[in-house]
Design a protein around this motif. Structure first.
Motif, PDB file in Angstrom:
ATOM      1  N   VAL A 271       0.846  -1.205   0.000  1.00  0.00           N
ATOM      2  CA  VAL A 271       0.000   0.000   0.000  1.00  0.00           C
ATOM      3  C   VAL A 271       0.878   1.251   0.000  1.00  0.00           C
ATOM      4  O   VAL A 271       0.680   2.180  -0.793  1.00  0.00           O
ATOM      5  CB  VAL A 271      -0.934   0.019   1.244  1.00  0.00           C
ATOM      6  N   LEU A 272       1.876   1.254   0.887  1.00  0.00           N
ATOM      7  CA  LEU A 272       2.762   2.421   1.003  1.00  0.00           C
ATOM      8  C   LEU A 272       3.526   2.659  -0.304  1.00  0.00           C
ATOM      9  O   LEU A 272       3.677   3.792  -0.755  1.00  0.00           O
ATOM     10  CB  LEU A 272       3.753   2.210   2.159  1.00  0.00           C
ATOM     11  N   ALA A 273       3.989   1.558  -0.898  1.00  0.00           N
ATOM     12  CA  ALA A 273       4.730   1.673  -2.163  1.00  0.00           C
ATOM     13  C   ALA A 273       3.806   2.219  -3.251  1.00  0.00           C
ATOM     14  O   ALA A 273       4.183   3.110  -4.023  1.00  0.00           O
ATOM     15  CB  ALA A 273       5.306   0.317  -2.564  1.00  0.00           C
TER      16      ALA A 273
ATOM     17  N   PRO B 249     -10.843  -2.936  -2.751  1.00  0.00           N
ATOM     18  CA  PRO B 249     -11.058  -1.671  -2.034  1.00  0.00           C
ATOM     19  C   PRO B 249     -11.334  -1.852  -0.544  1.00  0.00           C
ATOM     20  O   PRO B 249     -12.042  -2.776  -0.132  1.00  0.00           O
ATOM     21  CB  PRO B 249     -12.297  -1.084  -2.721  1.00  0.00           C
ATOM     22  N   ALA B 250     -10.785  -0.937   0.251  1.00  0.00           N
ATOM     23  CA  ALA B 250     -11.039  -0.951   1.698  1.00  0.00           C
ATOM     24  C   ALA B 250     -10.823   0.444   2.262  1.00  0.00           C
ATOM     25  O   ALA B 250     -10.052   1.237   1.721  1.00  0.00           O
ATOM     26  CB  ALA B 250     -10.097  -1.927   2.390  1.00  0.00           C
ATOM     27  N   ALA B 251     -11.511   0.709   3.362  1.00  0.00           N
ATOM     28  CA  ALA B 251     -11.272   1.931   4.126  1.00  0.00           C
ATOM     29  C   ALA B 251     -10.550   1.545   5.408  1.00  0.00           C
ATOM     30  O   ALA B 251     -10.552   0.367   5.801  1.00  0.00           O
ATOM     31  CB  ALA B 251     -12.591   2.624   4.433  1.00  0.00           C
TER      32      ALA B 251
ATOM     33  N   ARG C  14      -0.509  13.444   7.997  1.00  0.00           N
ATOM     34  CA  ARG C  14       0.704  13.066   7.234  1.00  0.00           C
ATOM     35  C   ARG C  14       0.686  11.574   6.923  1.00  0.00           C
ATOM     36  O   ARG C  14       1.004  11.130   5.821  1.00  0.00           O
ATOM     37  CB  ARG C  14       1.959  13.376   8.064  1.00  0.00           C
ATOM     38  N   LEU C  15       0.273  10.806   7.909  1.00  0.00           N
ATOM     39  CA  LEU C  15       0.206   9.349   7.729  1.00  0.00           C
ATOM     40  C   LEU C  15      -0.865   8.985   6.695  1.00  0.00           C
ATOM     41  O   LEU C  15      -0.670   8.104   5.848  1.00  0.00           O
ATOM     42  CB  LEU C  15      -0.082   8.692   9.098  1.00  0.00           C
ATOM     43  N   GLN C  16      -1.982   9.690   6.768  1.00  0.00           N
ATOM     44  CA  GLN C  16      -3.069   9.472   5.808  1.00  0.00           C
ATOM     45  C   GLN C  16      -2.555   9.663   4.379  1.00  0.00           C
ATOM     46  O   GLN C  16      -2.778   8.836   3.493  1.00  0.00           O
ATOM     47  CB  GLN C  16      -4.196  10.459   6.106  1.00  0.00           C
ATOM     48  N   ALA C  17      -1.799  10.752   4.180  1.00  0.00           N
ATOM     49  CA  ALA C  17      -1.270  11.041   2.836  1.00  0.00           C
ATOM     50  C   ALA C  17      -0.285   9.960   2.404  1.00  0.00           C
ATOM     51  O   ALA C  17      -0.215   9.599   1.222  1.00  0.00           O
ATOM     52  CB  ALA C  17      -0.600  12.411   2.825  1.00  0.00           C
ATOM     53  N   ALA C  18       0.447   9.414   3.359  1.00  0.00           N
ATOM     54  CA  ALA C  18       1.486   8.425   3.025  1.00  0.00           C
ATOM     55  C   ALA C  18       0.912   7.072   2.607  1.00  0.00           C
ATOM     56  O   ALA C  18       1.615   6.270   1.983  1.00  0.00           O
ATOM     57  CB  ALA C  18       2.430   8.244   4.213  1.00  0.00           C
ATOM     58  N   CYS C  19      -0.350   6.802   2.962  1.00  0.00           N
ATOM     59  CA  CYS C  19      -0.882   5.460   2.642  1.00  0.00           C
ATOM     60  C   CYS C  19      -2.193   5.506   1.854  1.00  0.00           C
ATOM     61  O   CYS C  19      -2.895   4.504   1.764  1.00  0.00           O
ATOM     62  CB  CYS C  19      -1.023   4.610   3.920  1.00  0.00           C
ATOM     63  N   HIS C  20      -2.496   6.656   1.275  1.00  0.00           N
ATOM     64  CA  HIS C  20      -3.754   6.782   0.516  1.00  0.00           C
ATOM     65  C   HIS C  20      -3.538   6.344  -0.942  1.00  0.00           C
ATOM     66  O   HIS C  20      -2.698   6.889  -1.641  1.00  0.00           O
ATOM     67  CB  HIS C  20      -4.205   8.247   0.564  1.00  0.00           C
ATOM     68  N   THR C  21      -4.265   5.334  -1.365  1.00  0.00           N
ATOM     69  CA  THR C  21      -4.159   4.850  -2.747  1.00  0.00           C
ATOM     70  C   THR C  21      -5.570   4.742  -3.334  1.00  0.00           C
ATOM     71  O   THR C  21      -6.552   4.870  -2.600  1.00  0.00           O
ATOM     72  CB  THR C  21      -3.504   3.442  -2.823  1.00  0.00           C
ATOM     73  N   PRO C  22      -5.694   4.462  -4.646  1.00  0.00           N
ATOM     74  CA  PRO C  22      -7.046   4.324  -5.221  1.00  0.00           C
ATOM     75  C   PRO C  22      -7.855   3.189  -4.577  1.00  0.00           C
ATOM     76  O   PRO C  22      -9.077   3.188  -4.648  1.00  0.00           O
ATOM     77  CB  PRO C  22      -6.764   4.025  -6.696  1.00  0.00           C
TER      78      PRO C  22
ATOM     79  N   ARG D 181      -8.437   3.619   1.407  1.00  0.00           N
ATOM     80  CA  ARG D 181      -8.923   4.949   1.785  1.00  0.00           C
ATOM     81  C   ARG D 181      -8.854   5.142   3.304  1.00  0.00           C
ATOM     82  O   ARG D 181      -9.740   4.683   4.043  1.00  0.00           O
ATOM     83  CB  ARG D 181     -10.370   5.098   1.294  1.00  0.00           C
ATOM     84  N   PRO D 182      -7.809   5.820   3.781  1.00  0.00           N
ATOM     85  CA  PRO D 182      -7.674   6.011   5.230  1.00  0.00           C
ATOM     86  C   PRO D 182      -8.364   7.285   5.735  1.00  0.00           C
ATOM     87  O   PRO D 182      -8.273   8.337   5.093  1.00  0.00           O
ATOM     88  CB  PRO D 182      -6.142   6.130   5.418  1.00  0.00           C
ATOM     89  N   TYR D 183      -9.059   7.174   6.851  1.00  0.00           N
ATOM     90  CA  TYR D 183      -9.674   8.318   7.531  1.00  0.00           C
ATOM     91  C   TYR D 183      -8.844   8.639   8.774  1.00  0.00           C
ATOM     92  O   TYR D 183      -8.347   7.714   9.425  1.00  0.00           O
ATOM     93  CB  TYR D 183     -11.097   7.981   7.985  1.00  0.00           C
TER      94      TYR D 183
END
Ligand SMILES: NC(=O)C1=CN([C@@H]2O[C@H](COP(=O)(O)OP(=O)(O)OC[C@H]3O[C@@H](n4cnc5c(N)ncnc54)[C@H](O)[C@@H]3O)[C@@H](O)[C@H]2O)C=CC1
Ligand SMILES: O=C(CO)COP(=O)(O)O
Length: 336
Positions: free
Chosen positions: A22-24, A151-153, A166-174, A177-179
């Motif tokens: 996910v991070l990659a 897909p997952a939140a 910052r963490l949200q931005a680092a692991c957000h992919t299509p 979806r992190p809240y």
């Protein structure tokens, strides 16, 4: 253009590897620490981790190493994904190697035996960092589905909302979806207790008790989770979110869940020893049922389903006897 975030992921089990992916995919530069050289070699040369995620092709920007210092160097985020009961000893070894301002992120869902501490508390204790340097990722995130980019939140929680963002931005992919959340206590308890309720639901499924029993266990399990959480200062609403209800529904309905499967085997009549022998990966609830029950007793909170799981798993109580006892508890209002 800003530099990509640097992430270290300890270690290369199912969730560490899937989350590394996910991070990659989110654009981070990721180094995965693996205990065994053959796992690091498979990730680097074959782009696979056949022991934990067979058949999954890993992205090229996910590198692995067996050297913890190499993994930790310069990381903006250091993700921890080992069994909860070994985390204290593992982190004690890694703490001197950590990048000076790294944020330590728990991917784990357990409570430490003996101390009844949540993983973020153990991290603060061992790494000697404040709560603003410790975060949690949790939610309905079965590793195999995430690794298939289904897909997952999720929830990313830190008492410092800027860090959570910052963490949200680092692991957000299509597909992921992190809240953000600031209720770290509620998020961690949601994850740890759902493993215990997942065992209970698995046992009921193994016994063939039907979907009404499943719905009842999920709901009453969530009620006792929220009761414990409230006693520990969590926001009760957290438990109706992804870290509570969301994760509980995924675990209790999925054959991919190790806790659910472990319970199903017990409910079908397998012994504890046989069940442990066929379980290849970490089913955290097996140990955390005892530490969650301990935590509840310390705070005077009643958790009958958790206590029942302890009785079945660790005291050898036959599931049919445990069921009879649960159903014949004194009648009471639904909310109190
Ligand atoms: N697999 C999943 O779907 C998810 C798991 N989690 C949580 O992630 C955490 C890790 O679970 P998984 O990756 O699924 O487990 P796993 O069993 O797939 O992997 C465990 C990893 O820890 C390493 N390990 C085991 N004993 C160790 C020790 N003594 N010292 C150092 N490393 C050791 C193993 O080599 C392996 O890399 C657990 O707390 C689990 O609840 C959270 C969300 C999803
Ligand atoms: O936490 C999980 C899903 O969110 C994984 O559940 P299991 O550990 O039971 O496989």
């Amino acid at each position: 253009m800003s530099m990509p975030a640097k992430a270290a992921v300890f270690s290369a089990g199912s969730w560490g590897t899937a989350f590394g992916m996910v991070l990659a995919d989110a654009g981070c530069e990721v180094t995965l620490w693996a205990r065994r050289p053959e796992v690091a070699e498979a990730v680097n040369s074959g782009r696979t981790n056949p022991d934990y995620l067979p058949g999954v092709e890993l992205p090229g920007n996910l590198r692995a190493t067996t050297d913890p210092a190499e993994a930790a160097a310069g990381a903006d985020f250091t993700f921890l994904s080992v069994p909860s009961q070994t985390m204290r000893a593992n982190l004690a070894e890694w703490a001197p190697l950590l990048a000076p301002r790294t944020v330590l992120v728990s991917l784990m869902k357990g409570v430490e035996l003996g101390t009844a501490m949540r993983m973020s508390e153990v991290i603060e204790d061992v790494a000697k960092v404040g709560p603003d340097r410790v975060a949690v990722v949790t939610g309905p995130n079965l590793a195999r589905e995430i690794a298939a980019r289904m897909p997952a939140a999720a929830v990313v929680a830190c008492t410092d909302e800027t860090v959570a963002r910052r963490l949200q931005a680092a692991c957000h992919t299509p597909y992921f979806r992190p809240y953000t959340e600031t209720d770290v206590v509620g998020c961690e308890l949601g994850g740890a207790v759902k493993n215990v309720i997942g065992l209970a639901v698995g046992i009921a499924d193994g016994m063939g008790l039907g979907d009404n029993a499943k719905g009842s266990l999920i709901t009453r399990g969530l009620a006792e989770t929220a009761r414990l959480g409230t006693a520990l200062g969590a926001d009760p609403l957290t438990f109706s979110g992804l870290a509570g209800l969301g994760d509980l529904v995924a675990t209790c309905s999925s054959p991919l869940s190790r806790n659910h499967t472990f319970g199903t085997n017990l409910g079908k009549g397998m012994s504890l020893e046989e069940t442990i022998a066929v379980t290849k990966q970490t089913a955290e609830g097996v140990k955390s049922c005892e530490s969650v029950a301990d935590l509840a007793r310390r705070h005077g909170v009643e958790m009958p389903i958790t206590e029942t799981v302890v009785d079945i798993v660790h005291e050898g109580k036959p599931p049919v006897v445990a069921l009879k006892e649960l159903m014949s508890r004194s009648a009471k209002p639904e909310r109190r």
